[in-house]
Design a protein around this motif. Structure first.
Motif, PDB file in Angstrom:
ATOM      1  N   SER A 274       0.798  -1.230   0.000  1.00  0.00           N
ATOM      2  CA  SER A 274       0.000   0.000   0.000  1.00  0.00           C
ATOM      3  C   SER A 274       0.827   1.275   0.000  1.00  0.00           C
ATOM      4  N   ASP A 275       2.106   1.165   0.148  1.00  0.00           N
ATOM      5  CA  ASP A 275       2.939   2.348   0.361  1.00  0.00           C
ATOM      6  C   ASP A 275       3.534   2.829  -0.958  1.00  0.00           C
ATOM      7  N   SER A 276       3.182   4.037  -1.378  1.00  0.00           N
ATOM      8  CA  SER A 276       3.735   4.595  -2.616  1.00  0.00           C
ATOM      9  C   SER A 276       5.224   4.900  -2.477  1.00  0.00           C
ATOM     10  N   ASP A 277       5.731   4.872  -1.239  1.00  0.00           N
ATOM     11  CA  ASP A 277       7.154   5.105  -1.006  1.00  0.00           C
ATOM     12  C   ASP A 277       7.935   3.798  -0.886  1.00  0.00           C
ATOM     13  N   HIS A 278       7.350   2.711  -1.396  1.00  0.00           N
ATOM     14  CA  HIS A 278       8.029   1.414  -1.307  1.00  0.00           C
ATOM     15  C   HIS A 278       9.456   1.488  -1.833  1.00  0.00           C
ATOM     16  N   PHE A 279       9.654   2.158  -2.970  1.00  0.00           N
ATOM     17  CA  PHE A 279      10.980   2.192  -3.581  1.00  0.00           C
ATOM     18  C   PHE A 279      12.008   2.888  -2.678  1.00  0.00           C
ATOM     19  N   LEU A 280      11.552   3.779  -1.793  1.00  0.00           N
ATOM     20  CA  LEU A 280      12.456   4.416  -0.834  1.00  0.00           C
ATOM     21  C   LEU A 280      12.656   3.533   0.393  1.00  0.00           C
ATOM     22  N   GLN A 281      11.592   2.868   0.820  1.00  0.00           N
ATOM     23  CA  GLN A 281      11.684   1.983   1.980  1.00  0.00           C
ATOM     24  C   GLN A 281      12.659   0.825   1.718  1.00  0.00           C
ATOM     25  N   VAL A 282      12.708   0.371   0.478  1.00  0.00           N
ATOM     26  CA  VAL A 282      13.595  -0.735   0.104  1.00  0.00           C
ATOM     27  C   VAL A 282      15.039  -0.445   0.481  1.00  0.00           C
TER      28      VAL A 282
END
Length: 337
Positions: A17-25
């Protein structure tokens, strides 16, 4: 030594659900571990085939001849695109091209490439995934032997390079060590599997056209019965794609799937040798021969006996990490739609 709960690595599942997945990775221990394992598998694959003299092939990702057409034995949906006014497909597999490559190398060849499927992703299926595929001159027994050697080589290299990482994610190395035992993996034919599963409708699907497939629950029951890994062989021919060779009993296919902990990780099979056999299979499977005319001509001009396999890299990683959701085994997932 078993890792403590504080030392265990788990996926953050930010892709849900997180649009910031690519940063969280970037800050996630899970995805750093995933990079390490992906790298180990890639380098191990190249080393494995280099020792055997099988060259890597580089193919396009578009094709007009998908390997799982919408015939009777199809279990996947093709991904059609319009490329500058021409209708084509993103490759579900480039197995046909590997067969072509065998005519160039005279022995065998392989690749690591993305594949595309039209189904929705779930715990065991991805819309875009990496395929480790190979084709060799030989038959079903030859390719089963190759797969077992390859999978054991991958396990050896992962343990050599990433044992601590695997331990912190999977919590154990026992499943990998079990697979490394030198004895051949157990096998069960579809006929034997159906009898073992007592033809339970929850485990075995009986199709109206007269062929059977083993459901996911059935695959899990089989691997539990055989200790975690088993070859499922000699499927009903109508349940597999047309290109798999006929067994002497033409209702069966010279095909085999390697199941690990209830999931098909490798699909393999012997191919038709002659153009006549391909035409017969296309007819039996009710598949339009027009997109495969080049394939028929190839078999007519160069009738080699080959066999090959495809290993789903993310599914294999999921098994290595003893994880239950393959969607966590991609750094940047892609979902259709």
């Amino acid at each position: 030594m078993q890792p403590t709960e504080a030392q265990r690595i788990s996926p953050p599942r930010t892709w849900e659900s997180d649009s910031d997945h690519f940063l969280q990775v970037i800050e996630s221990p899970w995805y750093r571990a995933l990079v390490d394992v992906q790298n180990a598998l890639t380098t191990a694959t190249c080393g494995f085939y280099s020792l055997r003299g099988y060259p890597a092939m580089q193919f396009p990702v578009t094709t007009c001849s998908i390997s799982s057409p919408m015939g009777l034995g199809s279990d996947s949906l093709p991904v059609k695109i319009n490329l500058f006014g021409v209708e084509t497909y993103l490759a579900d597999s480039m197995q046909f091209m590997l067969e072509y490559g065998c005519r160039l190398t005279k022995s065998g060849c392989y690749y690591l490439m993305p594949s595309f499927r039209g189904e929705h992703a779930d715990k065991t299926h991805l819309c875009q995934f990496y395929h480790s595929e190979a084709e060799i001159v030989g038959g079903l027994e030859d390719v089963i032997g190759l797969v077992e050697s390859y999978v054991r080589h991958l396990c050896q290299e992962v343990l050599r390079i990433n044992s601590e990482t695997i331990l912190r994610t999977a919590g154990t190395l026992q499943h990998i060590e079990q697979l490394l035992k030198p004895s051949a993996l157990p096998r069960v034919t579809v006929d034997e599997a159906c009898a073992l599963l007592q033809n339970d409708a929850a485990l075995v699907q009986h199709h109206s056209l007269g062929f059977r497939t083993i459901r996911r629950q059935g695959e899990r029951a089989l691997t539990e019965h055989y200790g975690g890994a088993v070859w499922l062989t000699h499927m009903d021919h109508l349940s597999v794609p047309f290109y798999q060779a006929f067994a002497p009993d033409k209702s069966k296919a010279l095909a085999a799937d390697l199941l690990l902990e209830g999931v098909e990780v490798v699909g393999s099979g012997e191919r038709h040798c002659s153009a006549e056999q391909v035409r017969e299979a296309l007819r039996v499977h009710n598949v339009d021969p027009a997109p495969y005319e080049w394939y028929i001509r190839l078999k007519d001009r160069y009738p080699y006996q080959t066999a090959g396999f495809g290993l789903g890299v993310e599914r294999f990683i999921c098994w290595l990490l003893r994880h239950d959701d393959v969607r966590d085994c991609q750094i940047l997932p892609r979902f259709n739609g």
